[in-house]
Design a protein around this motif. Structure first.
Motif, PDB file in Angstrom:
ATOM      1  N   ALA A   1       0.809  -1.223   0.000  1.00  0.00           N
ATOM      2  CA  ALA A   1       0.000   0.000   0.000  1.00  0.00           C
ATOM      3  C   ALA A   1       0.842   1.274   0.000  1.00  0.00           C
ATOM      4  N   MET A   2       2.137   1.160   0.240  1.00  0.00           N
ATOM      5  CA  MET A   2       3.009   2.341   0.225  1.00  0.00           C
ATOM      6  C   MET A   2       3.029   2.996  -1.156  1.00  0.00           C
ATOM      7  N   VAL A   3       2.858   2.184  -2.207  1.00  0.00           N
ATOM      8  CA  VAL A   3       2.858   2.702  -3.572  1.00  0.00           C
ATOM      9  C   VAL A   3       1.408   2.910  -4.001  1.00  0.00           C
ATOM     10  N   GLY A   4       1.007   4.174  -4.094  1.00  0.00           N
ATOM     11  CA  GLY A   4      -0.370   4.491  -4.438  1.00  0.00           C
ATOM     12  C   GLY A   4      -0.650   4.523  -5.922  1.00  0.00           C
ATOM     13  N   GLY A   5       0.382   4.593  -6.743  1.00  0.00           N
ATOM     14  CA  GLY A   5       0.217   4.669  -8.190  1.00  0.00           C
ATOM     15  C   GLY A   5       0.889   3.497  -8.882  1.00  0.00           C
ATOM     16  N   GLU A   6       1.184   3.713 -10.153  1.00  0.00           N
ATOM     17  CA  GLU A   6       1.797   2.628 -10.923  1.00  0.00           C
ATOM     18  C   GLU A   6       3.301   2.560 -10.696  1.00  0.00           C
ATOM     19  N   VAL A   7       3.854   1.401 -10.986  1.00  0.00           N
ATOM     20  CA  VAL A   7       5.294   1.175 -10.968  1.00  0.00           C
ATOM     21  C   VAL A   7       5.719   0.927 -12.408  1.00  0.00           C
ATOM     22  N   LEU A   8       6.667   1.705 -12.869  1.00  0.00           N
ATOM     23  CA  LEU A   8       7.226   1.536 -14.216  1.00  0.00           C
ATOM     24  C   LEU A   8       8.659   1.046 -14.094  1.00  0.00           C
ATOM     25  N   ARG A   9       9.086   0.207 -15.041  1.00  0.00           N
ATOM     26  CA  ARG A   9      10.454  -0.302 -15.033  1.00  0.00           C
ATOM     27  C   ARG A   9      11.122   0.029 -16.354  1.00  0.00           C
ATOM     28  N   TYR A  10      12.340   0.515 -16.259  1.00  0.00           N
ATOM     29  CA  TYR A  10      13.155   0.800 -17.435  1.00  0.00           C
ATOM     30  C   TYR A  10      14.421  -0.038 -17.329  1.00  0.00           C
ATOM     31  N   ALA A  11      14.673  -0.855 -18.332  1.00  0.00           N
ATOM     32  CA  ALA A  11      15.859  -1.711 -18.352  1.00  0.00           C
ATOM     33  C   ALA A  11      17.012  -0.983 -19.036  1.00  0.00           C
TER      34      ALA A  11
ATOM     35  N   PRO B   1      20.307  -2.513 -19.935  1.00  0.00           N
ATOM     36  CA  PRO B   1      21.219  -3.663 -19.952  1.00  0.00           C
ATOM     37  C   PRO B   1      22.682  -3.271 -20.148  1.00  0.00           C
ATOM     38  N   GLN B   2      22.940  -2.188 -20.862  1.00  0.00           N
ATOM     39  CA  GLN B   2      24.323  -1.760 -21.067  1.00  0.00           C
ATOM     40  C   GLN B   2      24.984  -1.347 -19.753  1.00  0.00           C
ATOM     41  N   LEU B   3      24.176  -1.010 -18.736  1.00  0.00           N
ATOM     42  CA  LEU B   3      24.689  -0.658 -17.409  1.00  0.00           C
ATOM     43  C   LEU B   3      24.461  -1.772 -16.394  1.00  0.00           C
ATOM     44  N   GLY B   4      23.771  -2.825 -16.814  1.00  0.00           N
ATOM     45  CA  GLY B   4      23.421  -3.894 -15.889  1.00  0.00           C
ATOM     46  C   GLY B   4      22.454  -3.409 -14.820  1.00  0.00           C
ATOM     47  N   ALA B   5      21.541  -2.505 -15.212  1.00  0.00           N
ATOM     48  CA  ALA B   5      20.670  -1.867 -14.231  1.00  0.00           C
ATOM     49  C   ALA B   5      19.204  -1.858 -14.663  1.00  0.00           C
ATOM     50  N   LEU B   6      18.332  -1.802 -13.658  1.00  0.00           N
ATOM     51  CA  LEU B   6      16.906  -1.584 -13.843  1.00  0.00           C
ATOM     52  C   LEU B   6      16.552  -0.323 -13.071  1.00  0.00           C
ATOM     53  N   ASN B   7      15.751   0.532 -13.647  1.00  0.00           N
ATOM     54  CA  ASN B   7      15.298   1.730 -12.951  1.00  0.00           C
ATOM     55  C   ASN B   7      13.791   1.624 -12.757  1.00  0.00           C
ATOM     56  N   PHE B   8      13.356   1.660 -11.510  1.00  0.00           N
ATOM     57  CA  PHE B   8      11.944   1.580 -11.173  1.00  0.00           C
ATOM     58  C   PHE B   8      11.441   2.957 -10.770  1.00  0.00           C
ATOM     59  N   VAL B   9      10.309   3.361 -11.337  1.00  0.00           N
ATOM     60  CA  VAL B   9       9.669   4.634 -11.003  1.00  0.00           C
ATOM     61  C   VAL B   9       8.370   4.288 -10.288  1.00  0.00           C
ATOM     62  N   LEU B  10       8.274   4.716  -9.027  1.00  0.00           N
ATOM     63  CA  LEU B  10       7.135   4.389  -8.175  1.00  0.00           C
ATOM     64  C   LEU B  10       6.310   5.657  -7.959  1.00  0.00           C
ATOM     65  N   HIS B  11       5.165   5.736  -8.625  1.00  0.00           N
ATOM     66  CA  HIS B  11       4.300   6.909  -8.527  1.00  0.00           C
ATOM     67  C   HIS B  11       3.439   6.834  -7.273  1.00  0.00           C
ATOM     68  N   GLY B  12       3.184   7.980  -6.669  1.00  0.00           N
ATOM     69  CA  GLY B  12       2.316   8.038  -5.494  1.00  0.00           C
ATOM     70  C   GLY B  12       2.901   7.354  -4.278  1.00  0.00           C
ATOM     71  N   THR B  13       4.194   7.563  -4.033  1.00  0.00           N
ATOM     72  CA  THR B  13       4.891   6.825  -2.986  1.00  0.00           C
ATOM     73  C   THR B  13       5.332   7.676  -1.801  1.00  0.00           C
ATOM     74  N   LEU B  14       5.494   8.962  -1.983  1.00  0.00           N
ATOM     75  CA  LEU B  14       6.127   9.778  -0.951  1.00  0.00           C
ATOM     76  C   LEU B  14       5.161  10.631  -0.144  1.00  0.00           C
ATOM     77  N   GLY B  15       3.962  10.142   0.051  1.00  0.00           N
ATOM     78  CA  GLY B  15       3.024  10.809   0.937  1.00  0.00           C
ATOM     79  C   GLY B  15       2.664  12.222   0.535  1.00  0.00           C
ATOM     80  N   GLY B  16       2.517  12.465  -0.752  1.00  0.00           N
ATOM     81  CA  GLY B  16       2.132  13.790  -1.224  1.00  0.00           C
ATOM     82  C   GLY B  16       3.289  14.614  -1.755  1.00  0.00           C
ATOM     83  N   GLY B  17       4.490  14.143  -1.575  1.00  0.00           N
ATOM     84  CA  GLY B  17       5.657  14.873  -2.057  1.00  0.00           C
ATOM     85  C   GLY B  17       6.579  15.248  -0.918  1.00  0.00           C
TER      86      GLY B  17
END
Length: 106
Positions: free
Chosen positions: A48-58, A60-76
């Protein structure tokens, strides 16, 4: 196994959105991480901490995944009274996720 055994992470913020970069310790295991750590699993992990969608950006050239968690920080950050207003501890929380070990690392 804990996700922290295969990767490290760093969190950032913008308004009510948190992003978490997940970086493989060994770039050869990036594909395994990408299979195991999906948008749905990350959203379920935080619940429930994440109130919005979660997006993932791969990245691979960096060996990394970036997750964007919308609606997570209690209003900003500037409007939130939570102790971790910037959400920096979210990266440590993500690293507690249980995942299956890669083949050969059981």
């Amino acid at each position: 196994m804990k996700l922290r055994d295969l990767a490290h992470a760093r969190a950032g913020d913008k308004g009510d959105t948190s992003n978490i970069a997940l970086i493989a310790h060994d770039p050869a295991e990036f594909g395994w991480l990408a299979e195991q750590v999906t948008e749905a699993r990350v959203k379920a992990h935080f619940g429930a901490m994440v109130g919005g969608e979660v997006l993932r950006y791969a990245l691979p050239q960096l060996g990394a995944l970036n997750f964007v968690l919308h609606g997570t920080l209690g209003g900003g950050v500037t409007r939130s009274l939570s102790l971790d207003a910037h959400g920096k501890s979210l990266s440590s929380s993500l690293l507690e996720m249980e995942i299956a070990p890669p083949p050969g690392r059981g």
